[in-house]
Enzyme design. Sequence first.
Site, PDB file in Angstrom:
ATOM      1  N   GLU A 182       1.119  -0.747  -0.434  1.00  0.00           N
ATOM      2  CA  GLU A 182      -0.292  -0.595   0.278  1.00  0.00           C
ATOM      3  C   GLU A 182       0.458   1.392   0.089  1.00  0.00           C
ATOM      4  O   GLU A 182       0.302   2.083   1.194  1.00  0.00           O
ATOM      5  CB  GLU A 182      -1.018  -0.184   1.312  1.00  0.00           C
ATOM      6  CG  GLU A 182      -2.049  -1.185   1.309  1.00  0.00           C
ATOM      7  CD  GLU A 182      -3.082  -0.964   2.348  1.00  0.00           C
ATOM      8  OE1 GLU A 182      -2.584  -0.056   2.639  1.00  0.00           O
ATOM      9  OE2 GLU A 182      -3.887  -1.892   2.114  1.00  0.00           O
ATOM     10  N   GLU A 364      -5.016  -8.839   0.889  1.00  0.00           N
ATOM     11  CA  GLU A 364      -5.519  -8.489   2.831  1.00  0.00           C
ATOM     12  C   GLU A 364      -7.289  -8.127   2.003  1.00  0.00           C
ATOM     13  O   GLU A 364      -7.629  -7.494   1.125  1.00  0.00           O
ATOM     14  CB  GLU A 364      -5.140  -6.974   2.976  1.00  0.00           C
ATOM     15  CG  GLU A 364      -3.726  -6.873   3.590  1.00  0.00           C
ATOM     16  CD  GLU A 364      -3.443  -5.473   4.160  1.00  0.00           C
ATOM     17  OE1 GLU A 364      -4.795  -4.715   4.557  1.00  0.00           O
ATOM     18  OE2 GLU A 364      -2.057  -5.716   4.150  1.00  0.00           O
TER      19      GLU A 364
HETATM   20  C1  FCB Z   1      -4.309  -1.761   6.128  1.00  0.00           C
HETATM   21  C2  FCB Z   1      -2.961  -2.246   6.213  1.00  0.00           C
HETATM   22  C3  FCB Z   1      -2.893  -3.289   6.845  1.00  0.00           C
HETATM   23  C4  FCB Z   1      -3.740  -3.104   7.994  1.00  0.00           C
HETATM   24  C5  FCB Z   1      -5.402  -2.853   7.622  1.00  0.00           C
HETATM   25  C6  FCB Z   1      -6.538  -3.129   8.602  1.00  0.00           C
HETATM   26  O1  FCB Z   1      -4.455  -0.915   5.119  1.00  0.00           O
HETATM   27  O2  FCB Z   1      -2.054  -2.398   5.049  1.00  0.00           O
HETATM   28  O3  FCB Z   1      -1.310  -3.131   7.747  1.00  0.00           O
HETATM   29  O4  FCB Z   1      -3.736  -1.629   9.293  1.00  0.00           O
HETATM   30  O5  FCB Z   1      -5.287  -1.767   6.357  1.00  0.00           O
END
Ligand code: FCB
Length: 458
Positions: A182, A364
Amino acid sequence: MNDKIAAPQSELPGAELDTALLRPDFLWGVSTSSYQIEGAAHEDGRGLSIWDVFCRQKGRIANGDTGDIACDHYHRYAEDIALMRDMGVRAYRFSTAWPRLLPRGRGAANEQGFAFYDRLIDRLLEARIEPWLCLYHWDLPQSLDDLGGWTNRDIAGWFADYAALVAQRYGDRVKHFATFNEPSVSTLFGYALGWNAPGIADKSSYYKAAHHLNLAHGAAVDAIRDLRPSALIGAIHNRQPVLPESGKPENAHAAALLDAHWNLLFPEPQSFAAYPALIAHEMEPSQKAGDMARICRRLDWFGVNHYSPIYARADAASQLGFAWGKPPASAQQTGAGWSIHPDAFRDVLIAAWRRYGLPIYVTENGSGGNDAPDATGAIADKARIDYLRAYTHAMGEAIRAGADIRGYFVWSLLDNFEWGAGFTNRFGLVHVDFKTLRRTPKASARWYAGLIRPTRKD
Ligand code: FCB
């Protein structure tokens, strides 16, 4: 991402993912990151990161929490791997802490730090869990920040040197490497909005940081490939539809701007050697001849992080011309106040596949809240199960529409240090009592194990 915790609500449709849609080698996994779980912040020669320093600044983190101990994964990694094995996950995405390996960011390496990830990787392989290694999940060595951090163009070389050491050491056992997690969050929140470390709110620093991070990405891809030609290299991007906050018509332009910053500023130059039209002129002062070719390197896979749509509103007073907007009051939300919209996930996956043409891994996805054990000690996190069921079902729809999706990693294995929200926003399949550090699988961990089980061939 430190929204306040709202009351959980969850009444999502309950259709399960049709696992017949998945490739036979579909990879089910879980994700974590170094600063959020490792702890041992002052042990075995680790240097300071910008998050160690940021957490000590008053008012930055809820309750003044820090990652000094976090989940103490540094010492409890074997127990954490056993939890993953019990769930049946086949892959574990983690990040290496740059300041644990190179305490000053460059120069002398810390053998004790390298030995930790040797132990972690070897134990994962024994448990037949594939290690997926991400080089940067926001914990920049403080010594490099002292030299300007991402605003210093030399950082591309420092990062490539660090990537080479990691590839050299672990590339015999790790096949999948990610350069950055990210980058839009670490640069936008870290350098333009001042919400994340290093806490800078300056437009020109932000544009420099973004360009240098892109250069570092390209340089690291080359460094890894030179040393480990068979490595499979990707980058991890948060992809979220940006919607105008309801109300004024100028919010539509604000949404287009935020989209360029959030969704396009990194994957577009990395894949097509061009900055998004709306902000290309802002990137020009940092660019030198040949830079775009250095940034745009062949990749093997595309990582998508996704939680919810985001909202923008026009704000003439802000440096970038937009401000973070609010979801419509009617939007269903997670316990962390993030809006729930599985169709947006399906659309993001299809769009990323069409645009970038690389195999997609969901690196994620998950749901935050403030789950607590009941009187019996059990954690019945029904809202998280409903969310994960709806989102994995939506992923199935994207696959049905032709998207080449090869894996899915839940964020997160454990409740952990959630940046500005400290320990108040829990995303784990496994509950962590931050006083005793005791781990307790939640109902969602059992649900996830049940989803994975029929897809395992062994
Ligand atoms: C993302 C991040 C991770 C965590 C999630 C909830 O933006 O990559 O580290 O904080 O959100």
